[in-house]
Design an enzyme around this catalytic site. Structure first.
Site, PDB file in Angstrom:
ATOM      1  N   GLU A  20      -8.922 -10.402  -7.583  1.00 51.58           N
ATOM      2  CA  GLU A  20      -8.232  -9.166  -7.406  1.00 51.58           C
ATOM      3  C   GLU A  20      -7.214  -9.200  -8.630  1.00 51.58           C
ATOM      4  OE1 GLU A  20      -7.072  -9.476  -3.144  1.00 51.58           O
ATOM      5  OE2 GLU A  20      -9.024  -8.894  -2.648  1.00 51.58           O
ATOM      6  N   HIS A  50      -1.800  -5.352   1.674  1.00 49.93           N
ATOM      7  CA  HIS A  50      -3.022  -6.118   1.569  1.00 49.93           C
ATOM      8  C   HIS A  50      -2.622  -7.493   0.907  1.00 49.93           C
ATOM      9  CE1 HIS A  50      -7.057  -7.202   0.211  1.00 49.93           C
ATOM     10  NE2 HIS A  50      -6.517  -7.491  -0.893  1.00 49.93           N
ATOM     11  N   LYS A 108       0.823  -1.037  -0.093  1.00 53.48           N
ATOM     12  CA  LYS A 108       0.069   0.258   0.016  1.00 53.48           C
ATOM     13  C   LYS A 108       0.880   1.319   0.199  1.00 53.48           C
ATOM     14  CE  LYS A 108      -3.581  -2.468   2.636  1.00 53.48           C
ATOM     15  NZ  LYS A 108      -4.669  -2.094   3.719  1.00 53.48           N
TER      16      LYS A 108
END
Ligand code: CMP
Length: 137
Positions: free
Chosen positions: A120, A109, A3
């Site tokens: 994803e 994540h 992130k």
């Protein structure tokens, strides 16, 4: 996915190293600043929760490193290596346990199931951006 806080803090190399040294195979990687739309799609399951707007703001606030690793039980083992969502509850030795104290800025994540991983990966990568190769060993 590393992130924006993880990228900003220079943790990209350590995250990749931990997965590589464990024996996982890197088959996809890209650096990008996600749009708010992409961030909202990524976190669609949290839409409606009080922290959702901040989550979207944060993910789209800077560069992230999206990655796909392959290997035995990668989703489950990857979650263990990442640690609990709240870094305060993460064991030392996990990425979040070693690098964070804030649930919103928790460095990384990891997909929580094979189904989530499939969704994803399709969201962040085109099929031709994933390398199909056999390790030399
Ligand atoms: P992640 O594993 O990326 O998946 C959803 C994210 O929502 C999670 O990491 C946290 O960063 C964030 N999150 C979960 N709960 C909260 C919360 N109570 N407040 C702020 N962010 C949260």
């Amino acid at each position: 996915m590393i992130k924006p806080d993880g990228v900003h803090r220079g943790l990209v190399g350590d995250v990749i190293k931990r997965f590589e040294q464990r024996g996982y195979k890197l088959v996809g990687i890209k650096v990008l600043v996600p749009s708010r739309e992409l961030a909202a799609k990524h976190y669609a399951e949290h839409d409606g929760k009080p922290f959702f707007p901040k989550l979207v703001d944060f993910l789209s606030s800077g560069a992230v490193v999206a990655m796909v690793f392959e290997g035995k039980d990668i989703v489950r083992t990857g979650r263990t290596m990442v640690g609990a969502t709240n870094p305060l509850a993460s064991s030392p030795g996990t990425l979040r346990g070693d690098y964070g104290i804030d649930v919103g800025r928790n460095v990384i994540h990891g997909s929580d199931s094979v189904e989530s991983a499939m969704r994803e990966i399709a969201l962040w990568f085109k099929a031709d951006e994933l390398a199909d190769y056999t390790p030399a060993w």
